[in-house]
Design a protein around this motif. Structure first.
Motif, PDB file in Angstrom:
ATOM      1  N   PHE A  62       5.466  13.430   0.326  1.00  0.00           N
ATOM      2  CA  PHE A  62       6.183  12.393   1.059  1.00  0.00           C
ATOM      3  C   PHE A  62       5.418  11.081   0.858  1.00  0.00           C
ATOM      4  O   PHE A  62       4.184  11.081   0.882  1.00  0.00           O
ATOM      5  CB  PHE A  62       6.221  12.746   2.553  1.00  0.00           C
ATOM      6  N   TYR A  63       6.131   9.997   0.625  1.00  0.00           N
ATOM      7  CA  TYR A  63       5.501   8.710   0.333  1.00  0.00           C
ATOM      8  C   TYR A  63       5.812   7.708   1.433  1.00  0.00           C
ATOM      9  O   TYR A  63       6.932   7.678   1.952  1.00  0.00           O
ATOM     10  CB  TYR A  63       6.015   8.139  -1.002  1.00  0.00           C
ATOM     11  N   ALA A  64       4.813   6.876   1.751  1.00  0.00           N
ATOM     12  CA  ALA A  64       5.052   5.742   2.650  1.00  0.00           C
ATOM     13  C   ALA A  64       4.579   4.488   1.941  1.00  0.00           C
ATOM     14  O   ALA A  64       3.479   4.457   1.380  1.00  0.00           O
ATOM     15  CB  ALA A  64       4.299   5.938   3.956  1.00  0.00           C
ATOM     16  N   SER A  88       8.651  18.519   6.246  1.00  0.00           N
ATOM     17  CA  SER A  88       8.892  17.114   5.931  1.00  0.00           C
ATOM     18  C   SER A  88       8.392  16.183   7.029  1.00  0.00           C
ATOM     19  O   SER A  88       7.815  15.133   6.733  1.00  0.00           O
ATOM     20  CB  SER A  88      10.379  16.860   5.674  1.00  0.00           C
ATOM     21  N   SER A  89       8.564  16.565   8.296  1.00  0.00           N
ATOM     22  CA  SER A  89       8.159  15.632   9.354  1.00  0.00           C
ATOM     23  C   SER A  89       6.639  15.462   9.391  1.00  0.00           C
ATOM     24  O   SER A  89       6.140  14.371   9.629  1.00  0.00           O
ATOM     25  CB  SER A  89       8.710  16.058  10.707  1.00  0.00           C
ATOM     26  N   ALA A  90       5.896  16.557   9.138  1.00  0.00           N
ATOM     27  CA  ALA A  90       4.430  16.463   9.153  1.00  0.00           C
ATOM     28  C   ALA A  90       3.950  15.612   7.968  1.00  0.00           C
ATOM     29  O   ALA A  90       3.067  14.756   8.126  1.00  0.00           O
ATOM     30  CB  ALA A  90       3.811  17.859   9.082  1.00  0.00           C
ATOM     31  N   ALA A  91       4.555  15.829   6.792  1.00  0.00           N
ATOM     32  CA  ALA A  91       4.141  15.058   5.613  1.00  0.00           C
ATOM     33  C   ALA A  91       4.536  13.589   5.787  1.00  0.00           C
ATOM     34  O   ALA A  91       3.772  12.681   5.425  1.00  0.00           O
ATOM     35  CB  ALA A  91       4.777  15.647   4.355  1.00  0.00           C
ATOM     36  N   MET A  92       5.712  13.362   6.380  1.00  0.00           N
ATOM     37  CA  MET A  92       6.173  11.983   6.595  1.00  0.00           C
ATOM     38  C   MET A  92       5.233  11.252   7.567  1.00  0.00           C
ATOM     39  O   MET A  92       4.784  10.129   7.293  1.00  0.00           O
ATOM     40  CB  MET A  92       7.601  12.019   7.156  1.00  0.00           C
ATOM     41  N   ILE A 141       0.876  -1.181   0.000  1.00  0.00           N
ATOM     42  CA  ILE A 141       0.000   0.000   0.000  1.00  0.00           C
ATOM     43  C   ILE A 141       0.908   1.224   0.000  1.00  0.00           C
ATOM     44  O   ILE A 141       1.850   1.312   0.794  1.00  0.00           O
ATOM     45  CB  ILE A 141      -0.888   0.011   1.265  1.00  0.00           C
ATOM     46  N   VAL A 142       0.621   2.154  -0.909  1.00  0.00           N
ATOM     47  CA  VAL A 142       1.433   3.377  -0.978  1.00  0.00           C
ATOM     48  C   VAL A 142       0.513   4.574  -0.762  1.00  0.00           C
ATOM     49  O   VAL A 142      -0.528   4.692  -1.411  1.00  0.00           O
ATOM     50  CB  VAL A 142       2.124   3.521  -2.360  1.00  0.00           C
ATOM     51  N   ALA A 143       0.895   5.439   0.178  1.00  0.00           N
ATOM     52  CA  ALA A 143       0.129   6.681   0.381  1.00  0.00           C
ATOM     53  C   ALA A 143       1.098   7.848   0.360  1.00  0.00           C
ATOM     54  O   ALA A 143       2.290   7.690   0.659  1.00  0.00           O
ATOM     55  CB  ALA A 143      -0.628   6.638   1.706  1.00  0.00           C
ATOM     56  N   SER A 144       0.582   9.015  -0.014  1.00  0.00           N
ATOM     57  CA  SER A 144       1.449  10.190  -0.046  1.00  0.00           C
ATOM     58  C   SER A 144       0.749  11.368   0.613  1.00  0.00           C
ATOM     59  O   SER A 144      -0.479  11.416   0.681  1.00  0.00           O
ATOM     60  CB  SER A 144       1.798  10.547  -1.495  1.00  0.00           C
ATOM     61  N   ALA A 145       1.556  12.316   1.109  1.00  0.00           N
ATOM     62  CA  ALA A 145       1.001  13.517   1.748  1.00  0.00           C
ATOM     63  C   ALA A 145       1.870  14.710   1.348  1.00  0.00           C
ATOM     64  O   ALA A 145       3.088  14.578   1.216  1.00  0.00           O
ATOM     65  CB  ALA A 145       0.987  13.342   3.259  1.00  0.00           C
ATOM     66  N   PRO A 146       1.227  15.883   1.122  1.00  0.00           N
ATOM     67  CA  PRO A 146       1.983  17.021   0.589  1.00  0.00           C
ATOM     68  C   PRO A 146       2.667  17.885   1.647  1.00  0.00           C
ATOM     69  O   PRO A 146       2.245  17.926   2.801  1.00  0.00           O
ATOM     70  CB  PRO A 146       0.881  17.843  -0.097  1.00  0.00           C
ATOM     71  N   GLY A 147       3.703  18.610   1.197  1.00  0.00           N
ATOM     72  CA  GLY A 147       4.343  19.638   2.011  1.00  0.00           C
ATOM     73  C   GLY A 147       3.546  20.936   1.935  1.00  0.00           C
ATOM     74  O   GLY A 147       2.651  21.078   1.099  1.00  0.00           O
ATOM     75  N   LYS A 148       3.870  21.897   2.792  1.00  0.00           N
ATOM     76  CA  LYS A 148       3.039  23.112   2.946  1.00  0.00           C
ATOM     77  C   LYS A 148       3.807  24.432   2.866  1.00  0.00           C
ATOM     78  O   LYS A 148       5.032  24.460   3.033  1.00  0.00           O
ATOM     79  CB  LYS A 148       2.361  23.084   4.315  1.00  0.00           C
TER      80      LYS A 148
END
Ligand code: ADP
Ligand code: DP6
Length: 507
Positions: A35-37, A185-189, A3-10
């Motif tokens: 950022f991808y997990a 980066s830490s919030a997106a990660m 499963i791959v999810a991503s979240a953006p920087g701000k």
């Protein structure tokens, strides 16, 4: 299956400092830096050595930092421990894992709990990847002798190794572990890991950015937000306003912070209460953050620049501003109110521009294109008819409001004794705002030496890029992308390969 999810920087465009206090709003733009997990089972089968099914293995790989760590996750009280004392730690991911698994146990019935237990006993294999835009490659560009331009940045391969801040050139002590650009980066990660895990464990069903105009997974996003925000606060050891996690989850929006009391049980929790008990408080708490739809009006672009002066420490700037508020309540309140008025004036004008774009597209488009090649003192010449006049008034209103924001941010910095808009940035921002097609320019978030932003009209951003280069400021490749957390179809490294292959033209 992975499963791959991503979240953006701000980028926090307005509301720095004020947003720490409810109900002051902030306008936060999310970006195309993601950022991808990637999560998959670590073993094909349940491991027999997981004695009495008491714990499971978690492997965390961070290729950009050349780090691989093994952990043991206890399935009863959900404590997580490195498998050996030499493992590298990542508290953001550790808390993200603990709180996501706890949320799964707390929301499932007995039947689903059994399935969850079995899935967990296969172990968790987690890989985290951040887009290059989160990190500074300025030194790398200089080392290679390339010009300080976005074109040079574009040559660097995706998901490149990250530079550690090891030198003491800037005093050393207040520098973060890695050289970063301030996109959160830490919030997106944290958000990407929580989202991928909650989806993998079947707590939420995320949707992907490609298959929708309007999101239908809002309740699931709220769940991701609660867990990511909680994990991020504990890992950071402080409770900020949370706009970074919020934009990583929901994308660009107008944010009003959550009441910090909602996570108070976790602060006790770290010492006393077991996690399975705390999680119920978190999930049932009164999450009163407010997010209203907001994004840049059409035909406008966000541009970010890295001044390269080494960055500033947000907590110490916040500390200085708070100290000033205590020592001079009357004057600080006055500045605070004026700044808040300027922030809302900008919001009003940008919303008006979005409305005008919807209602009178032709006039809007023609004004934006016309103004994109003119300095703002000439914009008024475009007002040949009332429809166009309204667009120009709103553009000039937005620009004025930005000047007010900058003025009061500078005052606040001077009074608090911290460089919120340092003199070097003032010159740069004044020069930027005087260029053809530039609507706004300022320091995002807490300000300081971290970054500068500009909002440009039409195709005018290359002007800005050039002038920034002459100021020794590196324009980043980042753009606004209002989409929040997303399910991805594949490992982004394979996507890169696929798109590179498909872009090869076969005659
Ligand atoms: N690719 C990565 N792999 C592992 N940890 C990372 C990665 N990127 C960032 N981090 C962690 O996040 C921290 C930076 O977070 P933060 O201070 O919030 O920066 P930002 O200004 O980008 O928000 C780093 O010190 C590191 O611990
Ligand atoms: C001062 C603030 O209101 C805004 C800080 O914004 P930045 O974008 O500068 O944040 P960092 O990524 O933590 O450096 C603090 C807050 O809202 O938490």
């Amino acid at each position: 299956m992975a499963i791959v999810a991503s979240a953006p920087g701000k980028v926090l465009m307005t509301g720095g400092y004020l947003i720490l206090e409810r109900p002051n709003p902030g306008l936060v733009l999310s970006t195309n830096a993601r950022f991808y997990a990637i999560i998959k089972p670590l073993h094909h089968q349940i491991q027999s050595h997981t004695w009495a099914w008491a714990w499971t293995d978690v492997k965390l790989t961070s290729p950009q930092l050349s780090r691989e760590s093994m952990y043991k996750l206890a399935l009863k009280n959900l404590t997580i421990q490195p498998a050996s004392s030499s493992e590298a730690r990542n508290p953001f991911v550790e808390y993200a894992v603990q709180y996501s698994v706890a949320a799964a146990y707390a929301t499932f019935d007995d039947n689903k709990k059994d399935l969850l237990q079995k899935l967990l006993l296969q172990g968790l294999d987690i890989t985290i990847l951040g887009c290059n835009d989160f990190y500074s490659y300025r030194n790398e560009i200089e080392r290679r002798g390339f010009p300080l331009t976005p074109e040079s940045l574009a040559i660097i391969p995706p998901f490149s190794p990250i530079t550690f801040n090891t030198d003491d050139a800037n005093g050393g002590d207040s520098k973060p572990e890695v050289a970063k650009t301030g996109l959160g980066s830490s919030a997106a990660m944290t958000t990407a890991v929580v989202a991928a895990l909650l989806h993998y464990l079947d707590v939420v069903k995320l949707s992907s950015s490609k298959d929708q105009q309007e999101r239908k997974d809002i309740a699931d996003l709220d769940m991701v937000h609660k867990i990511a925000q909680t994990a991020h606060c504990i890992a950071q050891g402080k409770v900020g306003s949370g706009f970074d996690v919020s934009s990583a989850v929901y994308g660009s929006h107008r944010y009003v912070r959550f009441s910090p009391e909602v996570i108070s049980s976790t602060q006790i929790a770290a010492n006393v209460l077991p996690l399975p008990e705390v999680i119920t408080d978190i999930l049932n708490g009164n999450w009163d953050h407010d997010r209203t739809e907001f994004s840049l009006p059409p035909l406008m672009s966000l541009l970010l620049g890295e001044p390269g002066t080494g960055g500033s420490s947000t907590p110490s700037m916040v500390g200085a501003v708070k100290k000033w508020q205590k020592s001079d309540p009357e004057k600080s309140l006055d500045t605070w109110i004026r700044l808040s008025e300027a922030n809302s004036a900008l919001e009003v004008q940008l919303n008006l521009l979005r409305k005008l774009a919807k209602e009178q597209w032709d006039a809007y488009k023609s004004v934006i294109e016309g103004c994109s090649i003119l300095r703002s003192d000439k914009w008024i010449e475009q007002a040949s008819e009332p429809n166009k006049g309204a667009v120009i008034q709103a553009l000039l209103g937005a620009k004025d409001a930005m000047l007010g924001i900058r003025y009061h941010m500078r005052l606040m910095g001077e009074a608090a004794g911290v460089p919120i808009e340092p003199e070097s940035q003032t010159q740069l921002l004044d020069a930027t705002m005087n260029l053809e097609g530039v609507l706004l320019a300022g320091v995002p978030g807490a300000g300081g030496f971290d970054a500068v932003f500009a909002v440009t009209l039409g195709d005018s951003s290359s002007n800005v890029t050039k002038i920034w280069s002459s100021f020794n400021v590196l324009a980043l490749l980042v753009k606004e992308d209002p989409f929040g957390v997303s399910l991805e179809s594949a490992d982004p490294r394979t996507n890169e390969i696929t798109s590179a292959v498909s872009s090869i033209h076969i005659e």
